[in-house]
Design a protein around this motif. Structure first.
Motif, PDB file in Angstrom:
ATOM      1  N   GLY A  58       0.833  -1.201   0.000  1.00 39.10           N
ATOM      2  CA  GLY A  58       0.000   0.000   0.000  1.00 39.10           C
ATOM      3  C   GLY A  58       0.864   1.246   0.000  1.00 39.10           C
ATOM      4  N   GLU A  59       0.199   2.394   0.129  1.00 41.59           N
ATOM      5  CA  GLU A  59       0.921   3.666   0.151  1.00 41.59           C
ATOM      6  C   GLU A  59       1.829   3.716   1.370  1.00 41.59           C
ATOM      7  OE1 GLU A  59      -0.859   7.525  -0.651  1.00 41.59           O
ATOM      8  OE2 GLU A  59      -2.662   6.433  -1.286  1.00 41.59           O
ATOM      9  N   GLN A  60       3.091   4.050   1.143  1.00 39.93           N
ATOM     10  CA  GLN A  60       4.042   4.032   2.249  1.00 39.93           C
ATOM     11  C   GLN A  60       4.105   5.389   2.939  1.00 39.93           C
ATOM     12  OE1 GLN A  60       7.582   2.065   0.591  1.00 39.93           O
ATOM     13  NE2 GLN A  60       6.850   0.319   1.757  1.00 39.93           N
ATOM     14  N   ASN A  61       2.988   5.742   3.564  1.00 39.12           N
ATOM     15  CA  ASN A  61       2.933   6.987   4.319  1.00 39.12           C
ATOM     16  C   ASN A  61       1.754   6.943   5.290  1.00 39.12           C
ATOM     17  OD1 ASN A  61       0.447   8.051   3.028  1.00 39.12           O
ATOM     18  ND2 ASN A  61       1.744   8.040   1.201  1.00 39.12           N
ATOM     19  N   ILE A  62       1.784   7.854   6.222  1.00 39.26           N
ATOM     20  CA  ILE A  62       0.659   8.018   7.144  1.00 39.26           C
ATOM     21  C   ILE A  62       0.005   9.374   6.869  1.00 39.26           C
ATOM     22  CG2 ILE A  62       1.370   6.384   8.940  1.00 39.26           C
ATOM     23  CD1 ILE A  62       2.627   8.693  10.469  1.00 39.26           C
ATOM     24  N   ASN A  63      -0.293   9.597   5.598  1.00 40.75           N
ATOM     25  CA  ASN A  63      -0.864  10.872   5.160  1.00 40.75           C
ATOM     26  C   ASN A  63      -2.221  11.170   5.783  1.00 40.75           C
ATOM     27  OD1 ASN A  63       1.383  11.361   3.658  1.00 40.75           O
ATOM     28  ND2 ASN A  63       0.427  10.980   1.675  1.00 40.75           N
ATOM     29  N   ALA A  64      -2.971  10.145   6.191  1.00 35.77           N
ATOM     30  CA  ALA A  64      -4.265  10.397   6.834  1.00 35.77           C
ATOM     31  C   ALA A  64      -4.051  11.216   8.103  1.00 35.77           C
ATOM     32  CB  ALA A  64      -4.980   9.094   7.152  1.00 35.77           C
ATOM     33  N   VAL A  65      -2.973  10.959   8.813  1.00 33.34           N
ATOM     34  CA  VAL A  65      -2.669  11.719  10.033  1.00 33.34           C
ATOM     35  C   VAL A  65      -2.272  13.149   9.654  1.00 33.34           C
ATOM     36  CG1 VAL A  65      -1.236  11.832  12.106  1.00 33.34           C
ATOM     37  CG2 VAL A  65      -1.954   9.602  11.219  1.00 33.34           C
ATOM     38  N   ALA A  68      -5.390  15.098   8.651  1.00 33.51           N
ATOM     39  CA  ALA A  68      -6.287  15.378   9.777  1.00 33.51           C
ATOM     40  C   ALA A  68      -5.874  16.643  10.527  1.00 33.51           C
ATOM     41  CB  ALA A  68      -6.324  14.186  10.737  1.00 33.51           C
ATOM     42  N   PHE A  69      -4.577  16.937  10.530  1.00 33.11           N
ATOM     43  CA  PHE A  69      -4.096  18.093  11.298  1.00 33.11           C
ATOM     44  C   PHE A  69      -3.423  19.152  10.440  1.00 33.11           C
ATOM     45  CE2 PHE A  69      -4.583  14.723  14.303  1.00 33.11           C
ATOM     46  CZ  PHE A  69      -5.236  15.363  15.343  1.00 33.11           C
ATOM     47  N   ASP A  70      -3.374  18.906   9.131  1.00 35.32           N
ATOM     48  CA  ASP A  70      -2.712  19.833   8.217  1.00 35.32           C
ATOM     49  C   ASP A  70      -1.292  20.134   8.695  1.00 35.32           C
ATOM     50  OD1 ASP A  70      -2.559  21.334   5.895  1.00 35.32           O
ATOM     51  OD2 ASP A  70      -3.232  23.180   6.879  1.00 35.32           O
ATOM     52  N   ILE A  71      -0.563  19.056   9.009  1.00 36.95           N
ATOM     53  CA  ILE A  71       0.838  19.175   9.430  1.00 36.95           C
ATOM     54  C   ILE A  71       1.673  18.176   8.643  1.00 36.95           C
ATOM     55  CG2 ILE A  71       0.291  19.952  11.783  1.00 36.95           C
ATOM     56  CD1 ILE A  71       0.940  17.093  12.748  1.00 36.95           C
ATOM     57  N   VAL A  72       2.972  18.348   8.700  1.00 35.13           N
ATOM     58  CA  VAL A  72       3.899  17.406   8.085  1.00 35.13           C
ATOM     59  C   VAL A  72       4.430  16.491   9.189  1.00 35.13           C
ATOM     60  CG1 VAL A  72       6.100  17.166   6.873  1.00 35.13           C
ATOM     61  CG2 VAL A  72       4.528  19.022   6.261  1.00 35.13           C
ATOM     62  N   GLN A 113      -3.684   4.411  12.282  1.00 33.90           N
ATOM     63  CA  GLN A 113      -3.765   5.830  11.912  1.00 33.90           C
ATOM     64  C   GLN A 113      -4.903   6.528  12.662  1.00 33.90           C
ATOM     65  OE1 GLN A 113      -2.424   7.263   7.867  1.00 33.90           O
ATOM     66  NE2 GLN A 113      -3.278   5.259   7.326  1.00 33.90           N
ATOM     67  N   GLU A 114      -6.047   5.859  12.821  1.00 37.35           N
ATOM     68  CA  GLU A 114      -7.160   6.433  13.586  1.00 37.35           C
ATOM     69  C   GLU A 114      -6.747   6.672  15.037  1.00 37.35           C
ATOM     70  OE1 GLU A 114     -10.333   3.634  12.992  1.00 37.35           O
ATOM     71  OE2 GLU A 114     -10.591   4.211  10.878  1.00 37.35           O
ATOM     72  N   ASN A 115      -6.017   5.718  15.625  1.00 44.34           N
ATOM     73  CA  ASN A 115      -5.554   5.882  17.006  1.00 44.34           C
ATOM     74  C   ASN A 115      -4.545   7.019  17.128  1.00 44.34           C
ATOM     75  OD1 ASN A 115      -7.189   3.816  17.890  1.00 44.34           O
ATOM     76  ND2 ASN A 115      -5.583   2.277  17.880  1.00 44.34           N
ATOM     77  N   LEU A 116      -3.657   7.160  16.138  1.00 42.43           N
ATOM     78  CA  LEU A 116      -2.696   8.266  16.148  1.00 42.43           C
ATOM     79  C   LEU A 116      -3.434   9.606  16.074  1.00 42.43           C
ATOM     80  CD1 LEU A 116       0.035   6.821  13.759  1.00 42.43           C
ATOM     81  CD2 LEU A 116       0.314   7.292  16.205  1.00 42.43           C
ATOM     82  N   PRO A 130       2.842  17.969  19.395  1.00 47.21           N
ATOM     83  CA  PRO A 130       2.433  16.685  18.827  1.00 47.21           C
ATOM     84  C   PRO A 130       3.501  15.595  18.937  1.00 47.21           C
ATOM     85  CG  PRO A 130       2.960  18.230  17.073  1.00 47.21           C
ATOM     86  CD  PRO A 130       3.059  18.983  18.368  1.00 47.21           C
ATOM     87  N   THR A 131       3.044  14.418  19.365  1.00 46.18           N
ATOM     88  CA  THR A 131       3.872  13.218  19.390  1.00 46.18           C
ATOM     89  C   THR A 131       3.071  12.097  18.759  1.00 46.18           C
ATOM     90  OG1 THR A 131       3.083  12.457  21.551  1.00 46.18           O
ATOM     91  CG2 THR A 131       5.027  13.902  21.542  1.00 46.18           C
ATOM     92  N   LEU A 132       3.771  11.086  18.258  1.00 42.62           N
ATOM     93  CA  LEU A 132       3.122   9.903  17.711  1.00 42.62           C
ATOM     94  C   LEU A 132       3.741   8.683  18.395  1.00 42.62           C
ATOM     95  CD1 LEU A 132       3.384  12.122  15.208  1.00 42.62           C
ATOM     96  CD2 LEU A 132       1.939  10.384  14.175  1.00 42.62           C
ATOM     97  N   PHE A 133       2.902   7.861  19.005  1.00 41.03           N
ATOM     98  CA  PHE A 133       3.390   6.731  19.797  1.00 41.03           C
ATOM     99  C   PHE A 133       3.947   5.627  18.906  1.00 41.03           C
ATOM    100  CE2 PHE A 133      -1.220   6.394  19.307  1.00 41.03           C
ATOM    101  CZ  PHE A 133      -1.327   5.187  18.632  1.00 41.03           C
ATOM    102  N   ILE A 134       4.965   4.916  19.429  1.00 37.25           N
ATOM    103  CA  ILE A 134       5.570   3.789  18.712  1.00 37.25           C
ATOM    104  C   ILE A 134       5.665   2.546  19.590  1.00 37.25           C
ATOM    105  CG2 ILE A 134       6.879   5.208  17.093  1.00 37.25           C
ATOM    106  CD1 ILE A 134       9.375   4.531  18.948  1.00 37.25           C
TER     107      ILE A 134
END
Length: 181
Positions: A58-65, A68-72, A113-116, A130-134
Motif C-alpha cells: 500500500g501507500e508508504q505513508n501516514i498521510n491520513a494523520v 487530519a491536522f494539516d501538518i507534516v 492511523q485512527e488511534n494516532l 504533537p507526538t506519535l506513539f511507537i
C-alpha cells in the motif's frame, strides 16, 4: 521514506526473529493475534499464530494523520509505520521494558492511523506539542513516542507535559533496542 529508520527497524526485527528462532526453534508466536487476518501468518496452532514479517503493501505513508491536522509528519514515522507488517515485539531500551508496536495488516494500519489521530486530538486539546506513539509500557499511562517537532524519541505520560528524551532519532532508538522473549 527515511531509509535509516527502515533499515534500523528491519535490523531489530531480524534480531528479534533470530533470537526467537534460537530459543524456540520457530518463527515468533502470538496468542493475542490469533484469529486476526494478516499476511504475516505462517501457521495457526491451537489458540496462537506463528508469524513472519512481510513487506508493507500500500501507500508508504501516514498521510491520513497529516491531512487530519494539516501538518507534516516526521519522515521517520512514515518509515516506521510502513516498512513492514509484523507482530508487536517486546523489547528493552536501557532500563525501559516496552512493546514495540507494529502494523499487522492493511486493516490494522487504518486502525493505527485512527488511534494516532485520536492521540493527537487529545494533545491539541491540552495544548501539548504533537507526538506519535511507537511503543507501549507496562504503565498504561506511559508510552514511547516520537516528538513530531524534534524527531526525538521520548517517554511520555499521556495527557501531561511529562516527557523524557530517550534517543535523538527513531533510527538511533531502534538500533539500541534489545529483543525480549
Amino acid at each position: 521514506m527515511d531509509e535509516q529508520t527502515a533499515l534500523a527497524l528491519k535490523s531489530f526485527t531480524t534480531r528479534y526473529c533470530d533470537e526467537w528462532q534460537e530459543k524456540n526453534n520457530s518463527w515468533p508466536m502470538s496468542e493475542e493475534l490469533y484469529g486476526v487476518p494478516s499476511p504475516c501468518i505462517i501457521s495457526t496452532v491451537n489458540d496462537a499464530v506463528y508469524w513472519q514479517p512481510q513487506p508493507f503493501e500500500g501507500e508508504q505513508n501516514i498521510n491520513a494523520v497529516e491531512r487530519a491536522f494539516d501538518i507534516v509528519i516526521q519522515p521517520a514515522l512514515h518509515a516506521f509505520y510502513t516498512t513492514q507488517f509484523a507482530g508487536d515485539m517486546p523489547a528493552q531500551f536501557a532500563n525501559e521494558t516496552l512493546t514495540l508496536l507494529q502494523t499487522w495488516s492493511e486493516d490494522d494500519f487504518r486502525r493505527v492511523q485512527e488511534n494516532l489521530i485520536g492521540h493527537m486530538v487529545t494533545q491539541k486539546r491540552l495544548k501539548l506539542s504533537p507526538t506519535l506513539f511507537i511503543a507501549t509500557l507496562d504503565n498504561e499511562l506511559d508510552v514511547i513516542s516520537v516528538c513530531n517537532l524534534s524527531g526525538e524519541v521520548i517517554k511520555e505520560t499521556l495527557g501531561t507535559r511529562n516527557r523524557t528524551v530517550l534517543a535523538s532519532s527513531l533510527a538511533d532508538f531502534l538500533t539500541q533496542l534489545k529483543p525480549l522473549l
